[in-house]
Design a protein around this motif. Structure first.
Motif, mmCIF file in Angstrom:
data_model
loop_
_atom_site.group_PDB
_atom_site.id
_atom_site.type_symbol
_atom_site.label_atom_id
_atom_site.label_comp_id
_atom_site.label_asym_id
_atom_site.label_seq_id
_atom_site.Cartn_x
_atom_site.Cartn_y
_atom_site.Cartn_z
ATOM 1 N N UNK A 263 0.727 -1.261 0.040
ATOM 2 C CA UNK A 263 0.008 0.074 0.090
ATOM 3 C C UNK A 263 0.861 1.162 -0.115
ATOM 4 N N UNK A 264 0.344 2.393 -0.552
ATOM 5 C CA UNK A 264 1.146 3.455 -0.376
ATOM 6 C C UNK A 264 0.266 4.491 0.308
ATOM 7 N N UNK A 265 0.906 5.661 1.004
ATOM 8 C CA UNK A 265 0.148 6.276 1.913
ATOM 9 C C UNK A 265 0.771 7.624 1.860
ATOM 10 N N UNK A 266 -0.260 8.729 2.304
ATOM 11 C CA UNK A 266 0.607 10.226 2.685
ATOM 12 C C UNK A 266 -0.009 10.508 3.888
ATOM 13 N N UNK A 267 1.167 10.996 4.712
ATOM 14 C CA UNK A 267 1.105 11.371 6.204
ATOM 15 C C UNK A 267 1.692 12.956 6.167
ATOM 16 N N UNK A 268 0.946 13.418 7.128
ATOM 17 C CA UNK A 268 1.599 14.968 7.238
ATOM 18 C C UNK A 268 1.789 15.111 8.783
ATOM 19 N N UNK A 269 2.740 16.380 8.789
ATOM 20 C CA UNK A 269 3.344 16.502 10.479
ATOM 21 C C UNK A 269 3.527 17.931 10.259
ATOM 22 N N UNK A 270 3.162 18.403 11.489
ATOM 23 C CA UNK A 270 3.365 19.939 11.965
ATOM 24 C C UNK A 270 4.626 19.998 12.989
ATOM 25 N N UNK A 271 5.269 20.722 13.010
ATOM 26 C CA UNK A 271 6.437 20.723 14.250
ATOM 27 C C UNK A 271 5.783 20.639 15.559
ATOM 28 N N UNK A 272 6.412 19.575 16.383
ATOM 29 C CA UNK A 272 5.868 19.423 17.632
ATOM 30 C C UNK A 272 4.558 18.469 17.745
ATOM 31 N N UNK A 273 4.017 17.867 16.628
ATOM 32 C CA UNK A 273 2.854 16.826 16.839
ATOM 33 C C UNK A 273 3.431 15.775 16.015
ATOM 34 N N UNK A 274 2.585 14.537 16.257
ATOM 35 C CA UNK A 274 2.658 13.363 15.974
ATOM 36 C C UNK A 274 2.377 13.275 14.121
ATOM 37 N N UNK A 275 3.194 12.501 13.402
ATOM 38 C CA UNK A 275 2.947 12.353 12.122
ATOM 39 C C UNK A 275 1.356 11.852 12.138
ATOM 40 N N UNK A 276 0.513 12.260 11.278
ATOM 41 C CA UNK A 276 -0.696 11.577 11.071
ATOM 42 C C UNK A 276 -1.059 11.143 9.579
ATOM 43 N N UNK A 277 -1.874 10.085 9.533
ATOM 44 C CA UNK A 277 -2.443 9.405 8.271
ATOM 45 C C UNK A 277 -3.221 10.484 7.691
ATOM 46 N N UNK A 278 -2.936 10.765 6.253
ATOM 47 C CA UNK A 278 -3.931 11.651 5.580
ATOM 48 C C UNK A 278 -4.874 10.754 4.687
ATOM 49 N N UNK A 279 -3.993 9.837 3.777
ATOM 50 C CA UNK A 279 -4.825 9.007 3.024
ATOM 51 C C UNK A 279 -3.906 7.921 2.679
ATOM 52 N N UNK A 280 -4.712 6.526 2.292
ATOM 53 C CA UNK A 280 -3.821 5.386 2.054
ATOM 54 C C UNK A 280 -4.483 4.885 0.725
ATOM 55 N N UNK A 281 -4.142 4.077 0.141
ATOM 56 C CA UNK A 281 -4.388 3.465 -1.063
ATOM 57 C C UNK A 281 -3.617 2.033 -1.226
#
Length: 116
Positions: free
Chosen positions: A33-51
């Motif tokens: 599978x492939x996925x996009x995650x996003x992260x802002x400074x000071x926060x955990x990386x979070x799942x955006x979308x997965x395929x």
């Protein structure tokens, strides 16, 4: 190990659109599978979308109806079309390859900044 390279980030006004791309240097197998995650400074990386390889998708609730993930297996490329962007979408966006729940590789990330 597959190398992932993201592109397409940038600065956009709220309500605008961006399309992110993630190009893999090697072959992505049918188990991946492939996925996009996003992260802002000071926060955990979070799942955006997965395929999955077959095209089954899932999204974070915060982006449902606005973002679309897709993949071109022949080109070993994954896309994230982001519409109706909001300031809270501002983050570093990272592409990852996932096999049986294990993160095999990550890209270097591309910054998305949404101004209000």
């Amino acid at each position: 190990q597959v190398q992932l390279v993201e592109s397409g980030g940038g600065l956009v006004q709220a309500g605008g659109s961006l399309r992110l791309s993630c190009a893999a240097s090697g072959r992505i197998t049918s188990t991946d599978a492939m996925a996009w995650y996003r992260q802002v400074p000071g926060k955990q990386r979070e799942l955006v979308a997965r395929i999955t390889y077959g095209g089954t998708t899932n999204y974070a609730d915060s982006v449902k109806g606005r973002f679309t993930i897709s993949r071109d297996n022949a080109k070993n490329t994954v896309y994230l079309q982001m519409n109706s962007l909001k300031p809270e979408d501002t983050a570093g966006y990272y592409c990852t390859q996932v096999r049986y729940g294990t993160f095999l590789s990550w890209g270097q990330g591309t910054q998305v900044t949404v101004s209000s």
